[in-house]
Design a protein around this motif. Structure first.
Motif, PDB file in Angstrom:
ATOM      1  N   THR A 183       0.841  -1.197   0.000  1.00 24.75           N
ATOM      2  CA  THR A 183       0.000   0.000   0.000  1.00 24.75           C
ATOM      3  C   THR A 183       0.877   1.248   0.000  1.00 24.75           C
ATOM      4  OG1 THR A 183      -1.470  -1.260   1.417  1.00 24.75           O
ATOM      5  CG2 THR A 183      -1.964   1.073   1.130  1.00 24.75           C
ATOM      6  N   TRP A 184       1.923   1.174   0.822  1.00 19.11           N
ATOM      7  CA  TRP A 184       2.839   2.301   0.916  1.00 19.11           C
ATOM      8  C   TRP A 184       3.479   2.586  -0.436  1.00 19.11           C
ATOM      9  CZ3 TRP A 184       8.343   2.429   0.838  1.00 19.11           C
ATOM     10  CH2 TRP A 184       8.865   3.663   1.211  1.00 19.11           C
ATOM     11  N   GLU A 186       2.300   1.824  -3.316  1.00 19.20           N
ATOM     12  CA  GLU A 186       1.277   2.344  -4.213  1.00 19.20           C
ATOM     13  C   GLU A 186       1.089   3.854  -3.973  1.00 19.20           C
ATOM     14  OE1 GLU A 186      -2.545   0.598  -3.791  1.00 19.20           O
ATOM     15  OE2 GLU A 186      -3.339   1.623  -5.555  1.00 19.20           O
ATOM     16  N   ASN A 187       1.086   4.231  -2.698  1.00 16.45           N
ATOM     17  CA  ASN A 187       0.937   5.643  -2.375  1.00 16.45           C
ATOM     18  C   ASN A 187       2.104   6.458  -2.919  1.00 16.45           C
ATOM     19  OD1 ASN A 187      -1.479   5.337  -1.111  1.00 16.45           O
ATOM     20  ND2 ASN A 187      -0.587   5.034   0.920  1.00 16.45           N
ATOM     21  N   LYS A 190       1.495   7.015  -6.518  1.00 13.74           N
ATOM     22  CA  LYS A 190       0.496   8.058  -6.753  1.00 13.74           C
ATOM     23  C   LYS A 190       1.118   9.425  -6.532  1.00 13.74           C
ATOM     24  CE  LYS A 190      -3.622   5.610  -5.236  1.00 13.74           C
ATOM     25  NZ  LYS A 190      -4.282   5.436  -3.921  1.00 13.74           N
ATOM     26  N   TYR A 191       1.850   9.529  -5.423  1.00 10.55           N
ATOM     27  CA  TYR A 191       2.489  10.809  -5.095  1.00 10.55           C
ATOM     28  C   TYR A 191       3.398  11.252  -6.239  1.00 10.55           C
ATOM     29  CZ  TYR A 191       5.755  14.056  -2.977  1.00 10.55           C
ATOM     30  OH  TYR A 191       6.541  15.141  -2.721  1.00 10.55           O
TER      31      TYR A 191
END
Lengths: 369, 639
Positions: A183-184, A186-187, A190-191
């Protein structure tokens, strides 16, 4: 699977391949080829990484049997290049130095399996068969146009997920941890896309960051993932990406076990690093003493006005970054401006405009679209 | 090629290399140093090779791309060997004529020859040209003769002979003794005796020991280390191996600035070749001595050239200095004894071993032996790298070798020692150049930058320039340096903007004294020197800026403005075309004026205005808009 029995020793000249063997050790390659051809696979061999990678790109092999010891390229680098150039091919690494470390590193770099030389015939055929199964999945995942043309469904992914979960447990990782980290990542992806102002499909965003991380792995591998090589690694990252993206720094922090704080300290300290994307062309006005007394600040003012950016800034099209540099050792040409790797002695406004135009033209000419 | 196992092997290899060179009667050496490359030396070399090939002369004439010849001002440089005829500023269009000449035909090449400024006669040979005639090229001498990417070229001119001599016939103590007796002092700045440094590392407890080449040439305005490493990397490497042998080190580093890609490339190639030939690695020349070298790239920080900072960077940490209660020569990289010398220092070592300490001490002054390379740059006719014996006067360097100040301008000062040095005014030009003399007058030798300044150079601006460099490069670890450089810069910024106060000068001096005493490393300790020395010799200029708001050199942009003298203006419009911000206004009746509110003071119009008109002039900023208010009349280009 192809059922045609090829004549031993004959390289299949065209068409898709089942297995490509890239190994400088001729005897080993020939023996593997015999074994695999006997089992009914279409096989080609190459003695060098250069030739092998070219074959992998054009002939779409399902499995690539790659030696770690190659005459023209470190195996780790070849592995990285392979995943870029032929993403559907499943790499299997073979090495005469079958240490646990080498095996783990190869797996980290995306190898499907690791074979220690000498390799038994049964083991070889079995590994290749498993690899080919995965490759069919991958080709399907690559979408229409690739072999197959059937997208993997949820159930195929579940199977792959089970593989991953199994391996995670064997490393002592809990599912929760794995999910958190994913998840991290993936974030981060996105960032990254957001900070560049790019609007892309979700899957593209994820794949882009994955490629970036693979690239940085290839770089760290050059220094054996050694902590002390941090500055050298960052220099290579800077050269590769033209800046130090956040997700790459975080990744390096994890891989080399260095606190992110320390990495940022270094990134801020040295002139060579940029924490913001830089343009495709770097315009560096030398402000060394010799240049200064011969009018560098006037040259800088002029260039800055012509480009429309201040020193340290990049233009909106991400084409040019204007920087100042403390002496590039060309004092006899003072005042001097370095544009990419070329030096120019005190260009006038019109000369500078000509240089800029020719660079832009070059870009248009080489652009594939 | 197989490994060289013994000194006899090396001698055989040398014979082969010499025979290979002699197989061609003529060699054309094209300088491919960074300076000449910028002038297009690579295209020139390529077209020479093609022309020679085309005429079927490949067996008689060889073309060699070499390192920097030094006379960068007049590049690209071509030297024909063995006649030593030197062509300056050669371009591909001159190639057919050059090859004609090599074939013995008549060719008009006079315009490529150096012309004697006094009698207008052409001087063909390298050693006749004043720029070279007054030099003594020991370290740079081989650059003209070797292709840096070919180890055999270096071996052919006697390379690695010193290593063979040391490894086969001298103990490490004897090598050390020779360097000590030569009184070689560190060429990087401080001038610390190299032999003593080596001895400290040799005697320091702890294994392994390291030797390091400092090629982090951060001094803006100096590029001799770059040129040595680019032009003769094996010379540096041989010195390093000799040092390692004397000290007992098993591993070495070459720390190269990331801004010098060509130097790095050549150094890497040299390491690879030396390793291939067995001159690096296990059991070198069958002596039982083993040694290897790695390259570490710097990432751009001036302070990283300081020994403890550099070693910290090699360990992968931030390149900040640490307090040196214990010297790095005892506790350096990873806490082990580490001997750091700069490129030029190491490059001197093979010569000392080959020719002996006595030969070396035959050159120079009482306290400073041998030669020193200076990068002679700035407002001087013959810009380039010059190697001279210690003790030569500044006047000889600047006027005999450098050919004086261009454009008939008046010499003002020379700056030596980079950001840690100071300026030396005309009255001291007869000063013999050595470590101690330069320090005595408030400057220093530094790594050898020598920046000539003329009447158009503003001393306050120069001081401000160095201070802004140092404030930017200060690592911030100790307060005196971090805050001192910042405050000094603020004051200087104010002065050049015409907002200086009477008491500023005293504050500058006080701050300077304090920083000199209290800073952690040499960066901060020497940071005030450029300010203090300009204050000492050019106080008047500071006072003019403060009291009269006037910059006599016309450099400090807030104090000047550009204007067009309508009486001399030729109405050619060159200024209008050159202006990047459209600040030149052309009214209907062909009168050009400068719109002061738009002008960014980049000087483009000033440069563009043809010499015959010289109508664009610099005037004091306060004079604009009130022409006849009793201000000094606007001066022409000579401002």
């Amino acid at each position: 699977m192809n059922t045609r029995k090829p004549v031993a020793g004959e390289q299949p000249a065209e068409g898709p391949l089942d297995v490509l063997i890239i190994d400088g050790e001729e005897a080993f390659a020939a023996a593997c080829r015999r074994t695999l051809e006997h089992a009914g696979f279409r096989v080609a061999t190459s003695g060098t990484a250069g030739q092998g990678l070219a074959l992998a790109e054009t002939r779409h092999p399902g499995v690539v049997l790659l030696a770690l010891e190659l005459p023209d390229m470190p195996g780790a680098e070849a592995l990285g290049a392979l995943s870029r150039q032929a993403p559907a091919a499943v790499p299997v690494v073979a090495s005469a130095h079958g240490t646990v470390d080498a095996a783990v590193e190869s797996m980290k770099l995306g190898a499907f399996d690791f074979l220690a030389k000498p390799v038994g015939a049964e083991k070889l055929v079995e590994t290749v068969r498993r690899g080919l199964n995965l490759s069919v999945l991958r080709k399907e995942a690559a979408g229409p146009g690739a072999a197959g043309a059937q997208a993997p469904d949820k159930y195929d992914l579940l199977l792959q997920g089970l593989d991953v979960l199994g391996e995670a447990y064997s490393l002592g990782l809990e599912k929760r941890q794995l999910l958190d980290e994913l998840t991290w990542l993936e974030n981060e992806a996105k960032y990254h896309a957001e900070s560049l102002g790019q609007i892309k499909k979700k899957e593209r965003v994820i794949l882009d960051i994955r490629n970036d991380l693979l690239e940085s792995d290839v770089i760290m591998r050059r220094y054996d993932f050694h902590k002390n090589a941090l500055i050298q690694v960052l220099l290579d990252v800077q050269e590769k990406f033209r800046w130090l993206p956040r997700h790459v720094l975080n990744w390096i922090s994890g891989r080399l076990n260095i606190p992110v704080r320390d990495i940022y300290t270094i990134a801020h300290f040295y002139e060579a690093f940029s924490l913001e994307p830089r343009g495709r062309h770097i315009v560096q006005v030398c402000t060394g003493t010799a240049c200064h007394v011969r009018g560098a600040s006037e040259l800088l003012t002029r260039i800055s006005a012509t480009l429309g950016v201040k020193p340290g800034e990049t233009d909106a099209r991400q084409a040019f970054t204007l920087e100042t540099v403390h002496c590039i050792g060309c004092c006899a040409l003072a005042p001097v401006v370095q544009i990419d790797s070329r030096y120019h002695r005190n260009p006038s406004k019109s000369q500078f405009e000509k240089i800029i135009q020719s660079l832009e033209k070059e870009e248009v000419d080489t652009c594939p679209a | 090629m197989s490994r060289i196992e013994t000194p006899a092997d090396l001698a055989r290899l040398r014979d082969q290399a010499v025979a290979r060179r002699n197989s061609r009667g003529t060699w054309v050496a094209v300088c491919a140093g960074t300076g000449c490359r910028a002038y297009g030396a690579e295209a020139l070399a390529e077209s020479l090779e093609k022309e020679v090939e085309k005429r079927g002369l490949g067996k008689k004439i060889g073309v060699r791309k070499t390192g920097c010849h030094g006379f960068c001002e007049r590049g690209p440089l071509v030297v024909v060997q063995p006649s030593d005829v030197c062509y300056l500023g050669a371009q591909p269009k001159n190639v057919p004529a050059i090859v004609d000449k090599l074939e013995g035909k008549d060719a008009a090449l006079d315009k490529l020859l150096y012309v004697d400024a006094e009698n207008g006669k052409p001087l063909a040979r390298l050693d006749e040209i004043p720029f070279y005639k007054h030099q003594q090229r020991v370290v740079l001498g081989d650059n003209v003769h070797i292709d840096a990417s070919d180890i055999l070229d270096y071996i052919a001119v006697g390379g690695y002979a010193a290593l063979a001599k040391a490894l086969s016939g001298m103990t490490p103590e004897e090598v050390l003794q020779e360097v000590k007796e030569a009184k070689l002092r560190g060429r990087g700045g401080g001038g610390f005796p190299a032999g003593r440094k080596w001895e400290t590392t040799r005697k320091a407890p702890g294994e392994p020991k390291y030797v390091i080449v400092n090629a982090d040439e951060g001094d803006p305005g100096a590029y001799m280390d770059r040129s040595i490493l680019e032009g003769n990397p094996h010379g540096v490497l041989e010195g390093l191996i000799l040092g390692a042998y004397a000290i007992g080190a098993g591993e070495g580093f070459i720390y190269v600035r990331q801004e010098y890609p060509l130097a790095r490339e050549h150094a890497q190639k040299a390491l690879d070749q030396a390793r291939e030939y067995g001159l690096l690695g296990e059991n070198i020349l069958g002596s039982g001595f083993s040694f290897d070298v790695k390259i570490h790239r710097g990432a751009g920080a001036f302070v990283s050239g300081e020994s403890s900072a550099l070693m910290s960077a090699i360990e992968g940490h931030v390149g900040e200095p640490r307090p040196k209660y214990i010297h790095t020569s005892e506790k350096g990289v990873w806490g082990k004894p580490s001997c750091l010398n700069n490129v030029e220092t190491w490059a001197n070592v093979p010569h000392i071993i080959n020719r002996g300490a006595e030969w070396f001490t035959g050159m120079g002054t009482e306290g400073s032996k041998g030669t020193k390379i200076f990068s002679l740059v700035g407002k001087v006719n013959n810009t380039g790298l010059v190697e001279v014996p210690m003790g030569i006067t500044l006047r000889d360097i600047i006027f005999k070798i450098g050919g004086g100040v261009p454009g008939g301008k008046k010499f003002k000062a020379v700056q030596t020692g980079g950001p840690s040095g100071g300026v030396i005014p005309e009255s001291m030009l007869d000063l013999p150049v050595d470590f101690d003399e330069l320090t005595r007058v408030g400057s220093m030798m530094g790594s050898g930058g020598m920046i000539v300044m003329d009447e158009n150079t503003c001393m306050v601006d120069t001081a401000r320039y160095y201070m802004s460099f140092l404030a930017h490069e200060s690592c911030g670890k100790c307060v005196p340096c971090r805050e001192g450089t910042r405050q000094m810069l603020r004051i200087l910024d104010r002065i050049v903007a015409g907002e200086g106060k009477e008491e500023d000068l005293a504050v500058l001096e006080e701050l300077g004294d304090f920083m000199e005493d209290a800073s952690l490393c040499a960066l901060g300790q020497s940071a005030p020197f450029p300010v203090l020395s300009t204050l000492k010799y050019f106080r008047g200029e500071y006072e003019e800026h403060i009291r009269e708001k006037r910059c006599r050199a016309g450099v400090c942009t807030p104090l000047i403005a550009y204007d067009i003298d309508q009486e001399t203006c030729g109405k050619c419009g060159a200024c209008l075309r050159a202006c990047p911000v459209a600040a030149v206004d052309q009214s209907a009746d062909k009168v050009f004026t400068i719109l002061q509110e738009k002008c960014i003071k980049c000087g483009a119009c000033f440069t563009a205005c043809p010499e015959k008109f010289s109508a664009v002039i610099k005037v004091p900023a306060y004079a604009i808009g009130k022409p006849s208010a009793g201000n000094p009349p606007p001066a022409g280009k000579q401002v």
